[in-house]
Design a protein around this motif. Sequence first.
Motif, PDB file in Angstrom:
ATOM      1  N   LEU A 195      31.709 -34.504   3.006  1.00 40.50           N
ATOM      2  CA  LEU A 195      30.777 -33.403   2.813  1.00 40.50           C
ATOM      3  C   LEU A 195      30.820 -32.813   1.407  1.00 40.50           C
ATOM      4  O   LEU A 195      29.790 -32.347   0.900  1.00 40.50           O
ATOM      5  N   ARG A 196      31.986 -32.801   0.777  1.00 41.48           N
ATOM      6  CA  ARG A 196      32.081 -32.121  -0.518  1.00 41.48           C
ATOM      7  C   ARG A 196      31.384 -32.933  -1.606  1.00 41.48           C
ATOM      8  O   ARG A 196      31.328 -34.167  -1.550  1.00 41.48           O
ATOM      9  N   ILE A 197      30.880 -32.227  -2.621  1.00 41.75           N
ATOM     10  CA  ILE A 197      30.218 -32.874  -3.748  1.00 41.75           C
ATOM     11  C   ILE A 197      30.783 -32.339  -5.056  1.00 41.75           C
ATOM     12  O   ILE A 197      31.266 -31.208  -5.131  1.00 41.75           O
ATOM     13  N   ASP A 198      30.748 -33.178  -6.084  1.00 38.30           N
ATOM     14  CA  ASP A 198      31.162 -32.797  -7.437  1.00 38.30           C
ATOM     15  C   ASP A 198      32.574 -32.200  -7.429  1.00 38.30           C
ATOM     16  O   ASP A 198      33.501 -32.819  -6.932  1.00 38.30           O
ATOM     17  N   GLU A 199      32.708 -30.971  -7.944  1.00 39.09           N
ATOM     18  CA  GLU A 199      34.033 -30.348  -8.086  1.00 39.09           C
ATOM     19  C   GLU A 199      34.456 -29.540  -6.868  1.00 39.09           C
ATOM     20  O   GLU A 199      35.520 -28.907  -6.882  1.00 39.09           O
ATOM     21  N   GLU A 200      33.677 -29.537  -5.836  1.00 39.42           N
ATOM     22  CA  GLU A 200      33.965 -28.684  -4.685  1.00 39.42           C
ATOM     23  C   GLU A 200      35.301 -29.024  -4.027  1.00 39.42           C
ATOM     24  O   GLU A 200      35.734 -30.171  -4.021  1.00 39.42           O
ATOM     25  N   GLY A 201      35.915 -27.992  -3.456  1.00 32.75           N
ATOM     26  CA  GLY A 201      37.101 -28.165  -2.631  1.00 32.75           C
ATOM     27  C   GLY A 201      36.894 -27.474  -1.296  1.00 32.75           C
ATOM     28  O   GLY A 201      36.144 -26.493  -1.201  1.00 32.75           O
TER      29      GLY A 201
END
Length: 416
Positions: free
Chosen positions: A155-161
């Motif tokens: 589910l997470r994208i790019d820099e997401e945590g």
Amino acid sequence: MKQMIVHCSQHMTRMALLEEGRLVEYAAERAEQQGLVGSYYKGRVMNVLPGMQAAFVDIGQKKNAFLYVDDVLHPHLEKQPRVKPSIDTLLQPGQEIVVQVRKGPRGNKGPRVTTHYTLPGRWMVYMPFAEYVGVSKKIARESERSRLKALGERLRIDEEGLIMRTVSEDEPPEAVEGDLAVLRAQWKEIMRRSLKAEAPALLHRDLSIVQRFIRDAFDPQRDELLIDSQQGAREAEAYLSEIAPEGHKPVERYTGTGPIFAAYGVEEQLERGFSRKITLDGGATLIWDEAEALTVIDVNTAQYTGGASLEETVTRTNLLAAEEIGRLIRLRDTGGIIVIDFIDMELEEHRKMVVAQLESVVSRDRTKTCILGWTRLGLLEMTRKKVRHDALELSTRPCECCGGTGRTTVWNTGQE
């Protein structure tokens, strides 16, 4: 089953959480401090102090907020430099910066803020720049941990945590994904406001104390919520309908003649739980002394004589004390370093039993707690994170006669 008892007044909201009739959590929040911890501000850096590796940021509160260098560096520890740079290479006076309040003001200290942004939801905690997925340690099944970890990575994208919360266990992917969509929208709105606002400015206020406890410690289908305020009951009902659209127990409005805390035995349990001397079942006692960053708890057998031998009596006393200490640490929201002086035991297996008992109780605490073990002097050390106002500080004030020491001086007064 849990009961959440809420008393609302013009200046303060008080909340008590009962499990099977026993008080396990208590919190209070002044109206002017509502939702401060967790809220986002656009602030202006006022002072940068390389000697302290910290900066002071004006966020519009009475005291400037404290920003430590660790809260400016990348939130993922593996991406931080091995040698910390000087904070004056990261921040400059007059610079505008978006910060989130980590800890509220206390005493002469202003709030503590961070740039490690987090937005808690029902099933997860969203971190826009953390670049990792974590799973609550309270989820024990390895298969479920792996499922949630894989779901978060997908589910997470790019820099997401993302941190998958304990309540996300066995939840379908659709529910978790819906939660993430809401949190992403909140973050975008915070960033949009930050571009237009002039520092210092509030960008996003966290939930009220009642809404936070509903989100973090409440089962809408099983637990009971009682409030003595009509407006508070309406707000709680609306929030429950938002997070549990599939249905929930209705909020009960208290209309009794006496105070709600007295009617449900909360006041009596508060008075006992916040005393310096606490008597346990059977007659053993705890002596509880708190400094700003250190709490010392002394265990005494006192009138307890329940064992066939001295070692058995001591061990039984310590086991009773461990269970009660675990509950009271959570109730009193004790933070910082905690040192417990249990009664000396001869056998190592008995010491392990006491630690296991304490670990079992604190495992139900939502606040991060770490039991470090026994010192060479036979004391048990532990630490507990603290972010909220001290509930005792909000509900009491130091004695004008003794200045908060609990003792009055007699020298130079002619008294004997």
